[in-house]
Design an enzyme around this catalytic site. Structure first.
Site, PDB file in Angstrom:
ATOM      1  N   ASP A 104       0.933  -6.807 -13.132  1.00 47.59           N
ATOM      2  CA  ASP A 104       2.348  -5.698 -13.088  1.00 47.59           C
ATOM      3  C   ASP A 104       1.514  -4.367 -11.949  1.00 47.59           C
ATOM      4  O   ASP A 104       1.193  -3.543 -13.204  1.00 47.59           O
ATOM      5  CB  ASP A 104       3.419  -5.622 -13.195  1.00 47.59           C
ATOM      6  CG  ASP A 104       4.662  -4.405 -12.304  1.00 47.59           C
ATOM      7  OD1 ASP A 104       4.174  -3.705 -12.020  1.00 47.59           O
ATOM      8  OD2 ASP A 104       5.610  -5.246 -12.311  1.00 47.59           O
ATOM      9  N   HIS A 105       1.461  -3.970 -10.568  1.00 44.30           N
ATOM     10  CA  HIS A 105       0.471  -2.792 -10.290  1.00 44.30           C
ATOM     11  C   HIS A 105       1.335  -1.800 -10.122  1.00 44.30           C
ATOM     12  O   HIS A 105      -0.193  -0.844 -11.143  1.00 44.30           O
ATOM     13  CB  HIS A 105       0.117  -2.616  -8.856  1.00 44.30           C
ATOM     14  CG  HIS A 105      -0.064  -4.103  -8.320  1.00 44.30           C
ATOM     15  ND1 HIS A 105       0.755  -5.598  -7.408  1.00 44.30           N
ATOM     16  CD2 HIS A 105      -0.870  -4.487  -8.095  1.00 44.30           C
ATOM     17  CE1 HIS A 105      -0.655  -5.993  -7.256  1.00 44.30           C
ATOM     18  NE2 HIS A 105      -1.414  -5.471  -7.770  1.00 44.30           N
TER      19      HIS A 105
ATOM     20  N   HIS B 113       8.654  -4.201 -11.346  1.00 43.51           N
ATOM     21  CA  HIS B 113       8.369  -2.868 -11.589  1.00 43.51           C
ATOM     22  C   HIS B 113       9.507  -1.906 -11.953  1.00 43.51           C
ATOM     23  O   HIS B 113       8.827  -1.999 -12.961  1.00 43.51           O
ATOM     24  CB  HIS B 113       8.083  -2.548 -10.314  1.00 43.51           C
ATOM     25  CG  HIS B 113       6.752  -3.547  -9.321  1.00 43.51           C
ATOM     26  ND1 HIS B 113       5.446  -4.104  -9.609  1.00 43.51           N
ATOM     27  CD2 HIS B 113       7.274  -4.189  -8.315  1.00 43.51           C
ATOM     28  CE1 HIS B 113       5.142  -5.122  -9.080  1.00 43.51           C
ATOM     29  NE2 HIS B 113       5.792  -4.955  -7.779  1.00 43.51           N
TER      30      HIS B 113
HETATM   31  N1  LIG Z   1      -2.509  -9.560   0.371  1.00 40.71           N
HETATM   32  C1  LIG Z   1      -2.349  -8.837  -0.941  1.00 40.71           C
HETATM   33  O1  LIG Z   1      -2.177  -7.448  -0.595  1.00 40.71           O
HETATM   34  C2  LIG Z   1      -1.824  -9.313  -1.893  1.00 40.71           C
HETATM   35  C3  LIG Z   1      -0.966  -8.273  -3.006  1.00 40.71           C
HETATM   36  C4  LIG Z   1      -0.278  -9.065  -4.475  1.00 40.71           C
HETATM   37  C5  LIG Z   1      -0.020 -10.093  -4.185  1.00 40.71           C
HETATM   38  N2  LIG Z   1      -1.048 -11.428  -3.841  1.00 40.71           N
HETATM   39  C6  LIG Z   1      -0.792 -12.455  -3.121  1.00 40.71           C
HETATM   40  O2  LIG Z   1      -2.101 -13.133  -3.553  1.00 40.71           O
HETATM   41  C7  LIG Z   1      -2.046 -14.554  -2.995  1.00 40.71           C
HETATM   42  C8  LIG Z   1      -2.875 -14.532  -2.032  1.00 40.71           C
HETATM   43  O3  LIG Z   1      -2.862 -13.600  -0.650  1.00 40.71           O
HETATM   44  P1  LIG Z   1      -3.917 -13.514   0.119  1.00 40.71           P
HETATM   45  O4  LIG Z   1      -2.856 -12.664   1.458  1.00 40.71           O
HETATM   46  O5  LIG Z   1      -4.989 -13.195  -0.267  1.00 40.71           O
HETATM   47  O6  LIG Z   1      -3.707 -14.886   1.046  1.00 40.71           O
HETATM   48  P2  LIG Z   1      -4.922 -15.428   2.508  1.00 40.71           P
HETATM   49  O7  LIG Z   1      -5.415 -13.909   3.316  1.00 40.71           O
HETATM   50  O8  LIG Z   1      -4.228 -16.085   2.872  1.00 40.71           O
HETATM   51  O9  LIG Z   1      -5.705 -16.049   1.408  1.00 40.71           O
HETATM   52  C9  LIG Z   1      -5.695 -16.994   1.257  1.00 40.71           C
HETATM   53  C10 LIG Z   1      -6.852 -17.490   0.477  1.00 40.71           C
HETATM   54  O10 LIG Z   1      -6.860 -18.951  -0.258  1.00 40.71           O
HETATM   55  C11 LIG Z   1      -8.098 -19.789   0.555  1.00 40.71           C
HETATM   56  N3  LIG Z   1      -6.662 -21.382   0.919  1.00 40.71           N
HETATM   57  C12 LIG Z   1      -6.151 -21.369   1.219  1.00 40.71           C
HETATM   58  N4  LIG Z   1      -5.729 -22.479   0.988  1.00 40.71           N
HETATM   59  C13 LIG Z   1      -6.637 -23.296   0.158  1.00 40.71           C
HETATM   60  C14 LIG Z   1      -7.296 -24.705   0.099  1.00 40.71           C
HETATM   61  N5  LIG Z   1      -6.192 -25.490  -0.091  1.00 40.71           N
HETATM   62  N6  LIG Z   1      -8.950 -25.175  -0.932  1.00 40.71           N
HETATM   63  C15 LIG Z   1      -9.078 -23.583  -1.093  1.00 40.71           C
HETATM   64  N7  LIG Z   1      -9.294 -22.481  -0.769  1.00 40.71           N
HETATM   65  C16 LIG Z   1      -7.744 -22.282   0.147  1.00 40.71           C
HETATM   66  C17 LIG Z   1      -8.046 -18.912   1.334  1.00 40.71           C
HETATM   67  O11 LIG Z   1      -9.299 -19.808   1.620  1.00 40.71           O
HETATM   68  P3  LIG Z   1     -10.357 -20.211   3.594  1.00 40.71           P
HETATM   69  O12 LIG Z   1     -10.353 -18.373   3.955  1.00 40.71           O
HETATM   70  O13 LIG Z   1     -10.914 -21.039   3.478  1.00 40.71           O
HETATM   71  O14 LIG Z   1      -8.837 -20.915   4.627  1.00 40.71           O
HETATM   72  C18 LIG Z   1      -7.893 -17.911   1.108  1.00 40.71           C
HETATM   73  O15 LIG Z   1      -9.152 -17.304   0.516  1.00 40.71           O
HETATM   74  C19 LIG Z   1      -0.820 -14.366  -2.272  1.00 40.71           C
HETATM   75  O16 LIG Z   1       0.337 -15.377  -3.352  1.00 40.71           O
HETATM   76  C20 LIG Z   1      -0.148 -13.343  -1.705  1.00 40.71           C
HETATM   77  O17 LIG Z   1       1.293 -13.112  -2.780  1.00 40.71           O
HETATM   78  C21 LIG Z   1      -1.399 -10.811  -1.841  1.00 40.71           C
END
Ligand SMILES: NC(=O)c1ccc[n+]([C@@H]2O[C@H](COP(=O)([O-])OP(=O)(O)OC[C@H]3O[C@@H](n4cnc5c(N)ncnc54)[C@H](OP(=O)(O)O)[C@@H]3O)[C@@H](O)[C@H]2O)c1
Length: 486
Positions: free
Chosen positions: A185-186, A248
């Site tokens: 929780d940031h 939060h």
């Molecule tokens: N982005 C943020 O700032 C943020 C902040 C808080 C929380 N979150 C949470 O963190 C999680 C990730 O967010 P994100 O924004 O980073 O998502 P994203 O950009 O869609 O990245 C997803 C990652 O998962 C990998 N992936 C997806 N399906 C896969 C599979 N079947 N096998 C292997 N690798 C797989 C993708 O790899 P490939 O690229 O190789 O496909 C990529 O590295 C989410 O639940 C989000 O709600 C994100």
């Protein structure tokens, strides 16, 4: 300051290492920790995702990400040193193939770095993969119960209601014990949220007054001037109650209201927080519309990936009470909204009016109550509002404030949340992470309200972008102010 020579050596495995979260937050945080000399020497990052990269080609994209997002000019010698600790391994989360290779890689690095089998797994992935990944972590023995320690770091959402949170939790606890789960929780690592306990415990002018005898009400506010941006797919299923209040805002309430623990140990802090979260008084169905105001900003329905007729709330204001002797008759007002006039998170502690028994008599009726305002973001600091004599008069009173701006005085920026989160996890300090008991208490309490909101979409009022939110939210607080004047 922690003794770096004893900072635990470990391997840090990122699932989802080509994603947005890793690029914008995790890699820049790891670089900053390296720059500050905070990482153990015996440490390596193992990045995994399904795209095809070699160690070298992954290091190139990682360098681009750190250059773009780390907020300072990249120091080549630090980067070169970090590169030697950064490895890539390709795998599909839901296929066995890549996990055997990952095990070989971890064992090799454990031997080389003497990391002892100490592994942190960071799931930067959608929650539907949590179970798949943790099951394979066990199946392929990426953790060894007899050797070293292992921890799992995960991002919200931790479910969408109590039932789904329980399912998610049981997926994880099949493999990881509760004490090894680090649910992020940031808000809990924000500098002034961490400061809350210190402000209370170290100031005799506050702690003895921290109760319903002296405090009239408390506001916990977190506002955003931006709309939902490109987060429509997630946000439209969540809304302000689940995205902000359940986690939060209720976490900040728990830290503000809890009894002071006699130490800062993870267990003691969490125990006190859980007691307060369990003391949340459920709002009766027929009172919800009096105690909860929901809103949606104009233009929300035109945002990308939002349903055309979506009733999702982007604003929520709630009057919350606690069944606890310290807080009898003290309402807590929680307020959060998107696309409102300004970005600001703060906690306002409003004291009762002074008693009208002194020589000032009726004049005191016009005096403002004292206030302690704890500013969490974007400004960090606190402000105390108190009364003094208006210069040139004998008995007129005016409010003045003492304002301490921590973010203005501290020379360096306070550490980014992800730096603290990663460091706390390496050090095994889970006090700023969420325990299952906290999740269970908050989901139990809020489910009633989200169910009511689902059945009563007409309760969601539209408000103009850039406004303060629905007017009815101001009415909620005004009722308390009127009470205060009586
Ligand atoms: N982005 C943020 O700032 C943020 C902040 C808080 C929380 N979150 C949470 O963190 C999680 C990730 O967010 P994100 O924004 O980073 O998502 P994203 O950009 O869609 O990245 C997803 C990652 O998962 C990998 N992936 C997806 N399906 C896969 C599979 N079947 N096998 C292997 N690798 C797989 C993708 O790899 P490939 O690229 O190789 O496909 C990529 O590295 C989410 O639940 C989000 O709600 C994100």
């Amino acid at each position: 300051m922690t003794d770096l020579s004893v900072r635990p050596r470990c391997l840090f495995v990122i699932f989802g290492a080509t994603g947005d979260l890793t690029k914008r937050k995790l890699l820049p945080a790891i670089y900053q920790l390296k720059l500050q000399g905070q990482l153990p020497d015996q440490f390596a990052v193992i990045a995994t995702a399904r795209k095809e990269y070699t160690d070298e080609s992954y290091r190139e994209i990682a360098k681009e990400a750190v250059t773009q997002y780390s907020g300072s000019t990249l120091k080549e010698e630090i980067w070169e040193s970090l590169c030697k600790q950064l490895f890539y391994h390709q795998l599909q989360f839901d296929e066995d193939d890549g996990y055997a290779g990952l095990k070989v890689m971890l064992e090799g690095l454990d031997d080389q770095l003497q990391t002892n089998g100490n592994h942190i797994f960071y799931l930067a992935v959608a929650p539907e993969y949590f179970g798949e990944i943790s099951d394979r972590i066990e199946k392929f023995q990426l953790i060894n119960q007899d050797r070293g320690w292992y921890r799992l770091m995960i991002e919200k959402p931790f479910g969408n209601n109590l039932e789904s949170a329980r399912e998610l939790n049981s997926d994880l606890t099949r493999v990881f014990r509760e004490e090894n789960l680090y649910r992020i929780d940031h808000y809990l690592v924000k500098e002034m949220v961490r400061n809350l306990m210190v402000i209370r415990a170290s100031n005799q002018i506050f702690e003895p007054l921290w109760n319903g005898d002296y405090i009239d009400h408390i506001e916990i506010i977190s506002m955003e001037s931006e709309g939902i941006g490109l987060r429509g797919r997630y946000y439209d299923k969540s809304g302000a109650l689940r995205d902000m209040v359940q986690n939060h805002l209720l976490q900040m309430l728990a830290l503000t209201a809890m009894e002071m623990p006699d130490s800062l140990s993870t267990t003691k802090v969490r125990t006190e927080k859980v007691k307060m979260l369990r003391a949340l008084i459920p709002i009766d169905e027929d009172q919800i519309s009096n105690q909860v105001v929901l809103g949606q900003y104009e233009g929300y329905l035109d945002e990308e990936r939002v349903k055309a007729d979506s009733p999702t709330e982007t604003f929520a204001a709630l009057k919350v009470c606690l069944d606890h002797p310290r807080w009898r008759d003290v309402p807590f007002y929680l307020k959060t909204g998107k696309a409102v006039v300004s970005k600001m998170t703060q906690i306002n502690i409003q004291f009762k009016r002074p008693l009208g028994t002194s020589y000032l008599g009726d004049v005191l009726q016009s005096a403002d109550p004292n206030r302690l305002i704890i500013k969490i973001q974007p400004d960090e600091g606190f402000e105390v509002v108190f009364n003094t004599k208006k210069p040139g008069t004998l008995d007129s009173i005016m409010p003045v404030s003492m304002d301490f701006c921590q973010s203005c005085l501290v020379e360096q920026n306070t550490p980014e949340a992800y730096e603290k989160l990663i460091l706390d996890c390496i050090n095994g300090d889970a006090s700023s992470f969420t325990h299952w008991d906290e999740l269970e208490a908050t989901w139990t309490w809020i489910d009633k309200i989200t169910d009511w909101a689902y059945r009563n979409p007409q309760e969601v009022r539209t408000y103009p972008k850039g406004s303060e939110g629905p007017e009815a939210a101001e009415e909620l607080l005004k009722r308390s102010k009127d009470r205060d004047k009586k």
